[in-house]
Design a protein around this motif. Structure first.
Motif, PDB file in Angstrom:
ATOM      1  N   GLN A   1       3.230  30.654  -4.837  1.00 45.47           N
ATOM      2  CA  GLN A   1       3.255  29.584  -3.836  1.00 45.47           C
ATOM      3  C   GLN A   1       3.572  30.064  -2.409  1.00 45.47           C
ATOM      4  O   GLN A   1       2.890  29.674  -1.470  1.00 45.47           O
ATOM      5  CB  GLN A   1       4.262  28.494  -4.235  1.00 45.47           C
ATOM      6  CG  GLN A   1       3.729  27.530  -5.285  1.00 45.47           C
ATOM      7  CD  GLN A   1       2.448  26.855  -4.859  1.00 45.47           C
ATOM      8  OE1 GLN A   1       2.349  26.291  -3.768  1.00 45.47           O
ATOM      9  NE2 GLN A   1       1.429  26.933  -5.700  1.00 45.47           N
TER      10      GLN A   1
ATOM     11  N   SER B   1       7.637  16.767 -14.376  1.00 42.23           N
ATOM     12  CA  SER B   1       7.550  16.832 -12.903  1.00 42.23           C
ATOM     13  C   SER B   1       8.637  17.722 -12.318  1.00 42.23           C
ATOM     14  O   SER B   1       8.448  18.352 -11.290  1.00 42.23           O
ATOM     15  CB  SER B   1       7.615  15.428 -12.304  1.00 42.23           C
ATOM     16  OG  SER B   1       8.858  14.864 -12.576  1.00 42.23           O
TER      17      SER B   1
ATOM     18  N   THR C   1       7.530  21.103 -11.848  1.00 46.68           N
ATOM     19  CA  THR C   1       6.517  21.305 -10.822  1.00 46.68           C
ATOM     20  C   THR C   1       7.175  21.073  -9.470  1.00 46.68           C
ATOM     21  O   THR C   1       7.338  19.932  -9.060  1.00 46.68           O
ATOM     22  CB  THR C   1       5.361  20.304 -11.011  1.00 46.68           C
ATOM     23  OG1 THR C   1       4.969  20.326 -12.366  1.00 46.68           O
ATOM     24  CG2 THR C   1       4.195  20.646 -10.109  1.00 46.68           C
ATOM     25  N   PRO C   2       7.631  22.155  -8.774  1.00 49.36           N
ATOM     26  CA  PRO C   2       8.391  21.971  -7.544  1.00 49.36           C
ATOM     27  C   PRO C   2       7.552  21.350  -6.425  1.00 49.36           C
ATOM     28  O   PRO C   2       6.351  21.563  -6.349  1.00 49.36           O
ATOM     29  CB  PRO C   2       8.808  23.390  -7.173  1.00 49.36           C
ATOM     30  CG  PRO C   2       7.829  24.265  -7.839  1.00 49.36           C
ATOM     31  CD  PRO C   2       7.393  23.567  -9.062  1.00 49.36           C
ATOM     32  N   THR C   3       8.199  20.573  -5.606  1.00 45.34           N
ATOM     33  CA  THR C   3       7.499  19.948  -4.484  1.00 45.34           C
ATOM     34  C   THR C   3       7.239  20.991  -3.404  1.00 45.34           C
ATOM     35  O   THR C   3       7.937  21.987  -3.292  1.00 45.34           O
ATOM     36  CB  THR C   3       8.342  18.826  -3.883  1.00 45.34           C
ATOM     37  OG1 THR C   3       9.599  19.373  -3.556  1.00 45.34           O
ATOM     38  CG2 THR C   3       8.485  17.687  -4.857  1.00 45.34           C
ATOM     39  N   THR C   4       6.211  20.760  -2.617  1.00 47.34           N
ATOM     40  CA  THR C   4       5.897  21.672  -1.519  1.00 47.34           C
ATOM     41  C   THR C   4       5.928  20.892  -0.224  1.00 47.34           C
ATOM     42  O   THR C   4       5.971  19.663  -0.227  1.00 47.34           O
ATOM     43  CB  THR C   4       4.497  22.273  -1.680  1.00 47.34           C
ATOM     44  OG1 THR C   4       3.560  21.232  -1.525  1.00 47.34           O
ATOM     45  CG2 THR C   4       4.328  22.962  -3.014  1.00 47.34           C
TER      46      THR C   4
ATOM     47  N   LYS D   1      -1.220  18.714   2.593  1.00 50.13           N
ATOM     48  CA  LYS D   1      -2.419  18.500   1.771  1.00 50.13           C
ATOM     49  C   LYS D   1      -2.052  18.068   0.359  1.00 50.13           C
ATOM     50  O   LYS D   1      -2.860  17.524  -0.369  1.00 50.13           O
ATOM     51  CB  LYS D   1      -3.259  19.773   1.714  1.00 50.13           C
ATOM     52  CG  LYS D   1      -4.019  20.010   2.994  1.00 50.13           C
ATOM     53  CD  LYS D   1      -4.820  21.277   2.907  1.00 50.13           C
ATOM     54  CE  LYS D   1      -5.545  21.520   4.216  1.00 50.13           C
ATOM     55  NZ  LYS D   1      -6.225  22.809   4.231  1.00 50.13           N
ATOM     56  N   ASP D   2      -0.823  18.405  -0.039  1.00 44.60           N
ATOM     57  CA  ASP D   2      -0.422  18.034  -1.387  1.00 44.60           C
ATOM     58  C   ASP D   2       0.232  16.662  -1.443  1.00 44.60           C
ATOM     59  O   ASP D   2       0.579  16.181  -2.515  1.00 44.60           O
ATOM     60  CB  ASP D   2       0.560  19.062  -1.957  1.00 44.60           C
ATOM     61  CG  ASP D   2      -0.154  20.000  -2.922  1.00 44.60           C
ATOM     62  OD1 ASP D   2      -1.364  19.810  -3.124  1.00 44.60           O
ATOM     63  OD2 ASP D   2       0.513  20.898  -3.441  1.00 44.60           O
TER      64      ASP D   2
ATOM     65  N   GLN E   1      -0.893  13.673  -1.039  1.00 49.17           N
ATOM     66  CA  GLN E   1      -1.653  12.683  -1.804  1.00 49.17           C
ATOM     67  C   GLN E   1      -1.487  12.923  -3.314  1.00 49.17           C
ATOM     68  O   GLN E   1      -1.262  11.996  -4.096  1.00 49.17           O
ATOM     69  CB  GLN E   1      -3.125  12.793  -1.426  1.00 49.17           C
ATOM     70  CG  GLN E   1      -3.877  11.509  -1.631  1.00 49.17           C
ATOM     71  CD  GLN E   1      -5.287  11.606  -1.077  1.00 49.17           C
ATOM     72  OE1 GLN E   1      -5.663  12.610  -0.461  1.00 49.17           O
ATOM     73  NE2 GLN E   1      -6.055  10.578  -1.275  1.00 49.17           N
ATOM     74  N   ALA E   2      -1.594  14.196  -3.688  1.00 51.35           N
ATOM     75  CA  ALA E   2      -1.468  14.547  -5.103  1.00 51.35           C
ATOM     76  C   ALA E   2      -0.066  14.248  -5.607  1.00 51.35           C
ATOM     77  O   ALA E   2       0.114  13.730  -6.718  1.00 51.35           O
ATOM     78  CB  ALA E   2      -1.778  16.020  -5.289  1.00 51.35           C
ATOM     79  N   GLN E   3       0.937  14.564  -4.763  1.00 52.22           N
ATOM     80  CA  GLN E   3       2.322  14.314  -5.183  1.00 52.22           C
ATOM     81  C   GLN E   3       2.582  12.824  -5.327  1.00 52.22           C
ATOM     82  O   GLN E   3       3.263  12.386  -6.260  1.00 52.22           O
ATOM     83  CB  GLN E   3       3.294  14.928  -4.182  1.00 52.22           C
ATOM     84  CG  GLN E   3       3.462  16.427  -4.427  1.00 52.22           C
ATOM     85  CD  GLN E   3       4.270  17.110  -3.357  1.00 52.22           C
ATOM     86  OE1 GLN E   3       4.907  16.452  -2.547  1.00 52.22           O
ATOM     87  NE2 GLN E   3       4.219  18.424  -3.342  1.00 52.22           N
TER      88      GLN E   3
ATOM     89  N   ASN F   1      -8.214  19.259  -2.400  1.00 51.16           N
ATOM     90  CA  ASN F   1      -6.928  19.192  -1.702  1.00 51.16           C
ATOM     91  C   ASN F   1      -5.726  19.251  -2.648  1.00 51.16           C
ATOM     92  O   ASN F   1      -4.623  19.544  -2.232  1.00 51.16           O
ATOM     93  CB  ASN F   1      -6.832  17.903  -0.879  1.00 51.16           C
ATOM     94  CG  ASN F   1      -7.667  18.005   0.383  1.00 51.16           C
ATOM     95  OD1 ASN F   1      -8.041  19.105   0.801  1.00 51.16           O
ATOM     96  ND2 ASN F   1      -7.988  16.874   0.972  1.00 51.16           N
ATOM     97  N   ILE F   2      -6.006  18.946  -3.922  1.00 53.12           N
ATOM     98  CA  ILE F   2      -4.904  18.983  -4.877  1.00 53.12           C
ATOM     99  C   ILE F   2      -4.663  20.435  -5.281  1.00 53.12           C
ATOM    100  O   ILE F   2      -5.595  21.142  -5.640  1.00 53.12           O
ATOM    101  CB  ILE F   2      -5.239  18.151  -6.123  1.00 53.12           C
ATOM    102  CG1 ILE F   2      -5.459  16.703  -5.721  1.00 53.12           C
ATOM    103  CG2 ILE F   2      -4.137  18.242  -7.161  1.00 53.12           C
ATOM    104  CD1 ILE F   2      -6.026  15.873  -6.826  1.00 53.12           C
TER     105      ILE F   2
END
Lengths: 247, 381
Positions: free
Chosen positions: A58, A178, A181-184, A188-189, A191-193, B6-7
């Motif tokens: 990462q 979750s 899966t660490p947050t960034t 750009k992420d 939306q996915a988060q 984007n993901i």
């Protein structure tokens, strides 16, 4: 095809367990669920290992994203180069998933089918039962004994105890996934988060809805499957914490 | 596509899993819509009236023309569900029908004319399970099994409970009454003989599998088939097994047909067996690729067996009763739906009630299988 390869073997395995466990439907469902979840552990571990490797990349990925933020093509190329050099296949996390899904859905279908409570459901089940000499006559076991305490396992739980347990255990499992899966900080992420966080809430309630609508035998499967998952993700998380502190 | 790019790669498997699970679960949830039937319509034809427990209503038809005469309840009620074969009590002018989900037996008082909508004489709602099998009238009693595992003996005069007998599993078979004994088969792998007067158990017989087919009397013995692929001939007084057939390869669910000297069993695997009633000798067996669940009928002269297969094949079988050979009556229905219910006949026509298609009732010429009418008629669908 789907029935023949996946659902029928699981259905017959469930009936075999029912036979071996002296007609205890709940125990047969529980045993089958635990065994299938245990059989999937190597795949889950592989998936987690892949995620772990990607997580270690990462910081470098962030730098690349920053560097090529205005050039998507170069960004893709640089990311692929990084993965290649690190010996990581970003798609490798999907393969175990593709194997696990049919098994989980097959188990789900097998339980629903084996707990047929209506004449039509039972007649539809009949052609799917194996009739081979080296197995006991599984078709003679049907219909399965479905009474267990307050539950008729072929009907939804009238007191909503199991749906509540399904929601709680699904939520804990989602939380553990979750947490791994660490947050960034990458925008750009976001939306996915947001979607992942939304899934953490909606999935348990959706599972609860399914549990309220279907045979409570399915809820037994969902609760036990979730408990195995919780235990598994807890161990994985613990081992990662230990290895992080070692480093 | 841009969203997917984007993901981050580590989020993709989790999102894919969630989305796939949601899609598949929604698909499976959608499979249990209200249109799906749970069992098969029960049919009764008597005095030129065809009564049909037609899933969401009990309907009466002119058996010759197919004209709809009346329906109970007046508006279709998919929630209650009617499958149990209606029973006519001619002495009291009652038609007895039972709801699947509302767990209630209704006694409908028939009017003076055929097309008069019947009134409700009484209802019995003590049961806690679904009614699947038909009931039987014995003197002043209406006997009917229920999904709660009990056989109920109901007073035909007022619908009050006279006695009940509990088994360990659902009762889907129609009870058989011979003299002063009631024979009731249960999915709990037992057949019970009870006193008609009190409901007291006289004997019980354990079988290899669940019993969903109704026992019948032939040659002074009780005959029954089970889900253990076996047939039994039982002494009606002692419950002792006189003869057992263990060479079956599938469930015996269809109630057997009985002629003067022969008894015919059709199994779920599509095989039909003919046994001599006196000697239990296997006279013939015929294998088909059908699934037989419902009871067939004899042709008017008794020389043919007409059998209805279950599930989508749509080929109605006619077999020579003497040899088991396939006869040309056999007919392929264009849109068979699911056809596992019983056939009934009035000697001129054969009636069937498919499920899960728009056609609800069909009448065929018994001599050649020609379709005479269907309900609803094509333009009404």
């Amino acid at each position: 095809m789907w029935d023949t390869i996946v659902v029928d073997p699981i259905t017959n395995l469930l009936l075999l367990f029912y036979s071996l466990l002296n007609g205890q439907t709940l125990l047969a469902v529980a045993l089958l669920t635990v065994l299938i979840r245990l059989a999937m552990i190597p795949l889950t571990m592989k998936q987690q290992k892949s995620m772990q490797q990607q997580r270690k990349l990462q910081p470098k990925l962030k730098k690349i994203q920053e560097k090529y933020k205005n050039d998507q093509e170069r960004l893709g190329q640089a990311q692929m180069k990084l993965y290649r050099e690190a010996g990581v296949n970003p798609a490798s996390g999907c393969l175990p998933l593709l194997i696990q899904l049919p098994l989980m859905l097959g188990l789900y279908r097998a339980i629903i089918r084996a707990l047929a409570a209506t004449p039509l459901g039972l007649l539809e089940l009949a052609p799917h039962i194996y009739r081979v000499d080296w197995l006991p006559n599984l078709s003679a076991l049907l219909p399965l004994q479905s009474q267990f305490w307050w539950l008729d396992l072929s009907l939804p739980d009238p007191y909503y105890v199991l749906p509540v347990l399904v929601v709680i255990t699904s939520w804990i499992q989602q939380k553990l996934i979750s947490a791994m899966t660490p947050t960034t900080t990458s925008s750009k992420d976001d939306q996915a988060q947001a979607m992942t966080q939304s899934m953490q809430i909606t999935m348990p309630f959706f599972m609860g809805f399914v549990s309220m609508s279907y045979a409570s035998g399915l809820s037994v499967y969902l609760v036990i499957s979730n408990l195995v998952g919780i235990f598994q993700y807890y161990l994985i998380g613990k081992s990662e914490d230990d290895s992080d502190s070692d480093e | 596509m841009k969203f997917w790019q984007n993901i981050s790669t580590r989020s993709r498997p989790q999102l894919a899993l969630g989305c796939l699970l949601l899609m598949l679960l929604v698909t499976f949830t959608g499979c249990s819509g209200a249109a799906r039937a749970e069992s098969w319509p029960g049919l009764l034809v008597q005095e030129e009236i065809l009564y049909v427990a037609n899933v969401d209503q009990v309907q009466a038809f002119d058996s010759q023309s197919g004209e709809s005469l009346w329906a109970f309840p007046a508006e279709p009620d998919a929630k209650s569900g009617f499958y149990s074969t209606p029973v006519l009590d001619e002495e009291r002018g009652l038609l007895l029908v039972a709801g699947f989900n509302d767990q209630t037996v209704y006694a409908l008082r028939l009017g003076d004319s055929h097309d008069q909508t019947p009134g409700l004489a009484w209802e019995f709602s003590d049961a806690e399970g679904q009614y699947v099998g038909a009931g039987t009238i014995a003197g002043d009693l209406f006997l009917i099994g229920n999904g709660d595992g009990k056989l109920y003996a109901i007073n035909l005069a007022d619908g009050s409970l006279v006695w009940s007998f509990a088994t360990q599993d659902r009762i889907w078979a129609t009870p058989l009454v011979v003299d002063e004994l009631v024979y009731v088969a249960s999915l709990d792998h037992h057949c019970y003989a009870l006193s008609l007067k009190s409901g007291a158990e006289q004997w019980q017989l354990e079988t290899a599998g669940a019993i969903a087919a109704s026992p019948v009397l032939a040659g002074g013995h009780i005959w029954l088939g089970d889900f253990g692929d076996q047939l039994y001939q039982v002494d009606p007084q002692s419950g002792e097994v006189v003869w057992i057939f263990e060479d079956g390869e599938s469930w015996f669910w269809a109630t057997p047909l009985v002629s003067e000297s022969t008894i015919y069993f059709a199994d779920v695997g599509g095989e039909v067996f003919a046994f001599d009633i006196a000697s239990q000798e296997l006279l013939w067996s015929t294998a088909t690729d059908a699934i037989f669940r419902g009871q067939g009928v004899f042709s008017t002269d008794g020389e043919q067996l007409i059998l209805l297969p279950a599930h989508e094949r749509g080929l109605i079988y006619a077999l020579d009763a003497e040899t088991g050979d396939n006869l040309p009556w056999g007919k392929v229905l264009e849109n068979p739906g699911h056809l596992p219910g019983n056939l009934v006949t009035d000697g001129e026509r054969v009636y069937a009630a498919p499920i899960m298609i728009s056609t609800r009732v069909q009448a065929f010429e018994i001599s050649n299988g020609k379709e005479l009418w269907q309900y609803p008629v094509a333009e009404e669908k």
